[in-house]
Design an enzyme around this catalytic site. Structure first.
Site, PDB file in Angstrom:
ATOM      1  N   CYS A 173       0.857  -1.183   0.000  1.00 13.71           N
ATOM      2  CA  CYS A 173       0.000   0.000   0.000  1.00 13.71           C
ATOM      3  C   CYS A 173       0.896   1.236   0.000  1.00 13.71           C
ATOM      4  CB  CYS A 173      -0.975  -0.014   1.173  1.00 13.71           C
ATOM      5  SG  CYS A 173      -0.225   0.096   2.815  1.00 13.71           S
TER       6      CYS A 173
ATOM      7  N   ARG B 221      -3.502  -0.427   5.351  1.00 16.93           N
ATOM      8  CA  ARG B 221      -4.082  -1.523   4.556  1.00 16.93           C
ATOM      9  C   ARG B 221      -3.188  -2.743   4.423  1.00 16.93           C
ATOM     10  NH1 ARG B 221      -5.083   2.160  -0.484  1.00 16.93           N
ATOM     11  NH2 ARG B 221      -3.203   3.032   0.448  1.00 16.93           N
TER      12      ARG B 221
ATOM     13  N   ASP C  63      -8.326   3.770   0.996  1.00 14.60           N
ATOM     14  CA  ASP C  63      -7.366   4.196   2.021  1.00 14.60           C
ATOM     15  C   ASP C  63      -8.129   4.752   3.219  1.00 14.60           C
ATOM     16  OD1 ASP C  63      -5.377   5.291   3.537  1.00 14.60           O
ATOM     17  OD2 ASP C  63      -4.371   6.284   1.860  1.00 14.60           O
TER      18      ASP C  63
END
Ligand code: 4NP
Length: 156
Positions: free
Chosen positions: A4, A10, A118
């Site tokens: 990420c 994440r 996100d």
């Protein structure tokens, strides 16, 4: 390697859920899992407190996670790359990672090409949404990687 932007929200959760899915499928001896960010802001730091809390609610301890960065010099340590969104995907591709070894976390989901959103700038509920998305998508991703493993290793 789950990828990420910051490696604090994440991809640490994706790492956990891909590993758990591999265990369920009996594939855990064939894969090692890690995560990294394309950015360097958080390198060496802990996962976001909301990431840690979300994992803890699901029985996983992420307090020992330390953020790392994927770079043009270190990506060769990994065989497979699972990007959380299109930006991560493009950045990893630009480092020279072969397209054949790069997946998008949600690419097997109906209406593919969607990002794992996100959650960094949102509230705590965004992290639970991310957990659920990662948990369901880890099944198809590990199915694909398990099939690829079988193709590339004469295991029968
Ligand atoms: P992640 O979330 O990529 O899921 O770890 C983010 C973490 C940090 C930042 C952006 C996204 N940041 O800009 O610092």
């Amino acid at each position: 390697l789950a990828v990420c932007l910051g490696n604090i929200c994440r991809s640490p959760l994706a790492e956990v859920l891909l590993r758990e899915q591999a265990k369920r499928m009996g594939l855990d001896s064939r894969f090692e899992f890690a995560s990294a960010g394309t950015g360097d802001w958080h390198v060496g730091g802990c996962a976001d407190p909301r990431t840690i809390a979300t994992a803890a609610r699901h029985g996983v301890d992420l307090t020992s996670h330390r953020a790392s960065q994927i770079t043009v010099r270190n990506w060769q340590s990994w065989d497979w790359f699972v990007a959380m969104d299109d930006n991560n995907y493009r950045d990893v591709l630009a480092m020279g990672v072969p397209k054949e070894r790069l997946l998008l976390m949600r690419q097997f989901e109906a209406g593919s090409g969607q990002a794992v959103p996100d959650p960094y700038y949102g509230g705590a509920d965004g992290f639970e949404t991310v957990w659920q998305l990662l948990e369901s998508n880890a099944v198809a991703v590990m199915q694909y990687l398990g099939d690829e493993y079988e193709k590339n290793h004469c295991s029968h």
